[in-house]
Write a protein that holds these residues in place. Structure first.
Motif, PDB file in Angstrom:
ATOM      1  N   MET A  64       0.837  -1.197   0.000  1.00  0.00           N
ATOM      2  CA  MET A  64       0.000   0.000   0.000  1.00  0.00           C
ATOM      3  C   MET A  64       0.873   1.248   0.000  1.00  0.00           C
ATOM      4  SD  MET A  64      -2.631  -1.077   2.981  1.00  0.00           S
ATOM      5  CE  MET A  64      -3.506  -2.623   2.944  1.00  0.00           C
ATOM      6  N   ARG A  80     -10.892  -1.035  -3.874  1.00  0.00           N
ATOM      7  CA  ARG A  80     -10.807  -2.401  -3.368  1.00  0.00           C
ATOM      8  C   ARG A  80      -9.582  -2.515  -2.489  1.00  0.00           C
ATOM      9  NH1 ARG A  80     -13.610  -6.753  -4.981  1.00  0.00           N
ATOM     10  NH2 ARG A  80     -15.169  -6.360  -6.568  1.00  0.00           N
ATOM     11  N   HIS A  81      -9.741  -3.179  -1.350  1.00  0.00           N
ATOM     12  CA  HIS A  81      -8.597  -3.409  -0.467  1.00  0.00           C
ATOM     13  C   HIS A  81      -7.578  -4.249  -1.229  1.00  0.00           C
ATOM     14  CE1 HIS A  81      -6.265  -4.766   2.971  1.00  0.00           C
ATOM     15  NE2 HIS A  81      -6.909  -3.904   3.739  1.00  0.00           N
ATOM     16  N   VAL A  82      -6.355  -3.754  -1.288  1.00  0.00           N
ATOM     17  CA  VAL A  82      -5.365  -4.360  -2.166  1.00  0.00           C
ATOM     18  C   VAL A  82      -4.917  -5.746  -1.672  1.00  0.00           C
ATOM     19  CG1 VAL A  82      -3.247  -3.385  -1.172  1.00  0.00           C
ATOM     20  CG2 VAL A  82      -3.445  -3.629  -3.646  1.00  0.00           C
ATOM     21  N   VAL A  83      -5.080  -6.022  -0.389  1.00  0.00           N
ATOM     22  CA  VAL A  83      -4.701  -7.336   0.149  1.00  0.00           C
ATOM     23  C   VAL A  83      -5.898  -8.288   0.173  1.00  0.00           C
ATOM     24  CG1 VAL A  83      -3.811  -8.590   2.154  1.00  0.00           C
ATOM     25  CG2 VAL A  83      -2.841  -6.360   1.553  1.00  0.00           C
ATOM     26  N   THR A  84      -7.028  -7.820   0.660  1.00  0.00           N
ATOM     27  CA  THR A  84      -8.165  -8.725   0.860  1.00  0.00           C
ATOM     28  C   THR A  84      -9.181  -8.693  -0.280  1.00  0.00           C
ATOM     29  OG1 THR A  84      -9.575  -7.102   1.988  1.00  0.00           O
ATOM     30  CG2 THR A  84      -7.991  -8.316   3.341  1.00  0.00           C
ATOM     31  N   ASP A  85      -9.097  -7.678  -1.129  1.00  0.00           N
ATOM     32  CA  ASP A  85     -10.012  -7.513  -2.256  1.00  0.00           C
ATOM     33  C   ASP A  85     -11.421  -7.073  -1.832  1.00  0.00           C
ATOM     34  OD1 ASP A  85      -9.999  -7.553  -5.090  1.00  0.00           O
ATOM     35  OD2 ASP A  85     -11.344  -9.257  -5.081  1.00  0.00           O
ATOM     36  N   LYS A  86     -11.592  -6.715  -0.567  1.00  0.00           N
ATOM     37  CA  LYS A  86     -12.908  -6.259  -0.096  1.00  0.00           C
ATOM     38  C   LYS A  86     -13.248  -4.914  -0.755  1.00  0.00           C
ATOM     39  CE  LYS A  86     -16.153  -5.935   3.362  1.00  0.00           C
ATOM     40  NZ  LYS A  86     -17.038  -6.934   3.934  1.00  0.00           N
ATOM     41  N   ARG A 112      -5.079   4.562  11.555  1.00  0.00           N
ATOM     42  CA  ARG A 112      -4.575   3.317  10.969  1.00  0.00           C
ATOM     43  C   ARG A 112      -3.820   3.569   9.672  1.00  0.00           C
ATOM     44  NH1 ARG A 112     -10.032  -0.288  11.040  1.00  0.00           N
ATOM     45  NH2 ARG A 112      -9.997  -0.948  13.197  1.00  0.00           N
ATOM     46  N   LYS A 115      -0.453   5.693   9.662  1.00  0.00           N
ATOM     47  CA  LYS A 115       0.691   4.908  10.159  1.00  0.00           C
ATOM     48  C   LYS A 115       1.136   3.923   9.087  1.00  0.00           C
ATOM     49  CE  LYS A 115      -0.429   5.132  15.009  1.00  0.00           C
ATOM     50  NZ  LYS A 115      -1.756   4.683  15.460  1.00  0.00           N
ATOM     51  N   GLU A 116       0.185   3.326   8.451  1.00  0.00           N
ATOM     52  CA  GLU A 116       0.494   2.287   7.489  1.00  0.00           C
ATOM     53  C   GLU A 116       1.073   2.826   6.183  1.00  0.00           C
ATOM     54  OE1 GLU A 116      -2.333  -0.689   7.397  1.00  0.00           O
ATOM     55  OE2 GLU A 116      -0.709  -1.843   6.549  1.00  0.00           O
TER      56      GLU A 116
ATOM     57  N   CYS B  39     -12.559  -4.423   6.517  1.00  0.00           N
ATOM     58  CA  CYS B  39     -11.450  -4.716   5.597  1.00  0.00           C
ATOM     59  C   CYS B  39     -11.537  -6.092   4.961  1.00  0.00           C
ATOM     60  CB  CYS B  39     -10.111  -4.600   6.322  1.00  0.00           C
ATOM     61  SG  CYS B  39      -9.793  -2.953   6.969  1.00  0.00           S
ATOM     62  N   HIS B  40     -12.228  -7.000   5.617  1.00  0.00           N
ATOM     63  CA  HIS B  40     -12.351  -8.347   5.050  1.00  0.00           C
ATOM     64  C   HIS B  40     -13.666  -8.944   5.528  1.00  0.00           C
ATOM     65  CE1 HIS B  40     -11.232  -9.833   9.041  1.00  0.00           C
ATOM     66  NE2 HIS B  40     -10.104  -9.152   9.004  1.00  0.00           N
ATOM     67  N   ASN B  67      -2.253  -2.363   9.717  1.00  0.00           N
ATOM     68  CA  ASN B  67      -2.605  -1.763  11.012  1.00  0.00           C
ATOM     69  C   ASN B  67      -4.114  -1.811  11.191  1.00  0.00           C
ATOM     70  OD1 ASN B  67      -3.357   0.154  13.073  1.00  0.00           O
ATOM     71  ND2 ASN B  67      -1.249   0.872  13.001  1.00  0.00           N
ATOM     72  N   GLY B  69      -5.544  -1.356  14.372  1.00  0.00           N
ATOM     73  CA  GLY B  69      -5.673  -0.919  15.764  1.00  0.00           C
ATOM     74  C   GLY B  69      -7.089  -0.501  16.151  1.00  0.00           C
ATOM     75  N   LYS B 128      -6.425 -13.124  -4.685  1.00  0.00           N
ATOM     76  CA  LYS B 128      -5.522 -12.304  -3.872  1.00  0.00           C
ATOM     77  C   LYS B 128      -5.056 -12.959  -2.577  1.00  0.00           C
ATOM     78  CE  LYS B 128      -6.501  -7.707  -5.598  1.00  0.00           C
ATOM     79  NZ  LYS B 128      -7.154  -6.442  -5.386  1.00  0.00           N
ATOM     80  N   SER B 129      -5.982 -13.526  -1.812  1.00  0.00           N
ATOM     81  CA  SER B 129      -5.614 -14.117  -0.534  1.00  0.00           C
ATOM     82  C   SER B 129      -6.507 -15.320  -0.254  1.00  0.00           C
ATOM     83  CB  SER B 129      -5.801 -13.073   0.569  1.00  0.00           C
ATOM     84  OG  SER B 129      -6.001 -13.698   1.816  1.00  0.00           O
ATOM     85  N   ASN B 132      -9.777 -14.721   1.305  1.00  0.00           N
ATOM     86  CA  ASN B 132     -10.843 -14.079   0.534  1.00  0.00           C
ATOM     87  C   ASN B 132     -11.901 -15.132   0.196  1.00  0.00           C
ATOM     88  OD1 ASN B 132     -12.416 -12.526  -1.128  1.00  0.00           O
ATOM     89  ND2 ASN B 132     -10.861 -12.244  -2.729  1.00  0.00           N
TER      90      ASN B 132
END
Lengths: 138, 164
Positions: A64, A80-86, A112, A115-116, B39-40, B67, B69, B128-129, B132
């Motif tokens: 990211m 779309r969330h680049v890791v989870t695809d949500k 969040r 920081k990321e 997020c998921h 993150n 948090g 992707k994962s 998912n």
């Protein structure tokens, strides 16, 4: 005598109601701007600076590197969330009226994601500029 | 006599049906869907054991490199719910990288359930994962994981895979 507890109840409940009541993006912009002015005299939010910040590649996170990694180059578009695809709803209140109507929620996500992606907390000035940009303000 | 067989079927059916259903328990705090689900997919707590969930929830600042948090009150409410509804030994997860929490996609149960899935499917950009779930379990958000509902990234139903 019997009615006495009622005003007390109202006093207890009123602050809760106030916190639930939705803010507007303009309220959030005002709040962040005031905070920024306290740190930096004469600060005025800039949508242009916000746009540059939004488009910047920070490169702190490999997956990211920028806001646009998940939110796309256009904040009015769904991402779309680049890791989870949500799927992620648009950031721009014009496209998604829920955005920036809850200060705690905005703070949580700035916390969040800054920081990321940026590698540190964002400053109040950066948040003000960001909100100015996504709301299409000047 | 058909009766004993029928009777046996009635005993087995509810178990079989349950294996396809992974719903979120009704006592979930509102923060569960709102926070985890932001997020998921808000994963069914039964997919990981209690020890695993505790590990996940004690290091949200490094949530598989992300993150995630939360304020302490919210964190505690979600952890309590996850631990109360956690799965058993079959879903004891393992971390894939040093320092990260155990993954629910690295439990003996998950691996057994997915051992027929070819490597190229996991690597598909639409997946992707492995976490998912909805990439193939199209009704995962509703807690339904029935085999006949599985649609692979190439658009074909899992049940059609034998036609290869």
């Amino acid at each position: 005598m019997r009615t006495a507890p009622f005003p007390i109840l109202v006093l207890l409940v009123a602050p809760l109601m106030a916190s639930v009541q939705a803010a507007t993006p303009a309220d959030l912009l005002k709040g962040y701007s005031a905070e920024a002015r306290a740190q930096q005299a004469g600060f005025t939010p800039s949508a242009q600076r916000g746009a540059a910040f939004y488009a910047r590649t920070f490169g702190v996170s490999a997956k990211m590197p920028a806001c646009t990694s998940c939110h796309t180059a256009d904040p009015a578009k769904a991402g779309r969330h680049v890791v989870t695809d949500k799927p992620i709803k648009p950031l721009a209140p014009a496209a998604n009226p829920e955005r920036f109507t809850d200060l705690a929620k905005a703070d949580k996500w700035f916390g969040r994601n800054c920081k990321e992606v940026v590698g540190r907390d964002c400053t109040a000035a950066e948040k003000a500029d960001f909100v100015a940009f996504v709301t299409g303000g000047r | 006599m058909k009766t004993p067989y029928l009777f046996a079927a009635f005993l087995v059916l509810p178990l079989a049906a349950r294996a396809d259903k992974l719903v979120i328990p009704a006592n979930a705090p509102p923060a569960f869907e709102a926070e985890c689900g932001a997020c998921h997919l808000a994963f069914p707590p039964a997919l990981l054991d209690a020890k695993g969930w505790r590990r996940v929830m004690t290091q949200l600042d490094n949530h598989y490199g992300d993150n995630a948090g939360l304020d302490d009150k919210t964190r505690q409410a979600i952890e309590t719910f996850l631990v109360q509804n956690a799965g058993g030994d079959k879903v004891s997860g393992a971390p894939l990288a040093k320092g990260e929490p155990p993954r629910l996609t690295a439990t003996p149960w998950f691996k057994r359930k997915h051992h027929e899935v070819p490597a190229k499917v996991w690597q598909d950009p639409k997946v992707k994962s492995p976490a998912n779930c909805a990439a193939c379990h199209r009704r995962a958000a509703a807690g339904s994981y029935r085999e006949r509902e599985i649609v692979m990234p190439d658009g074909r139903r899992w049940e059609e895979k034998e036609d290869d």
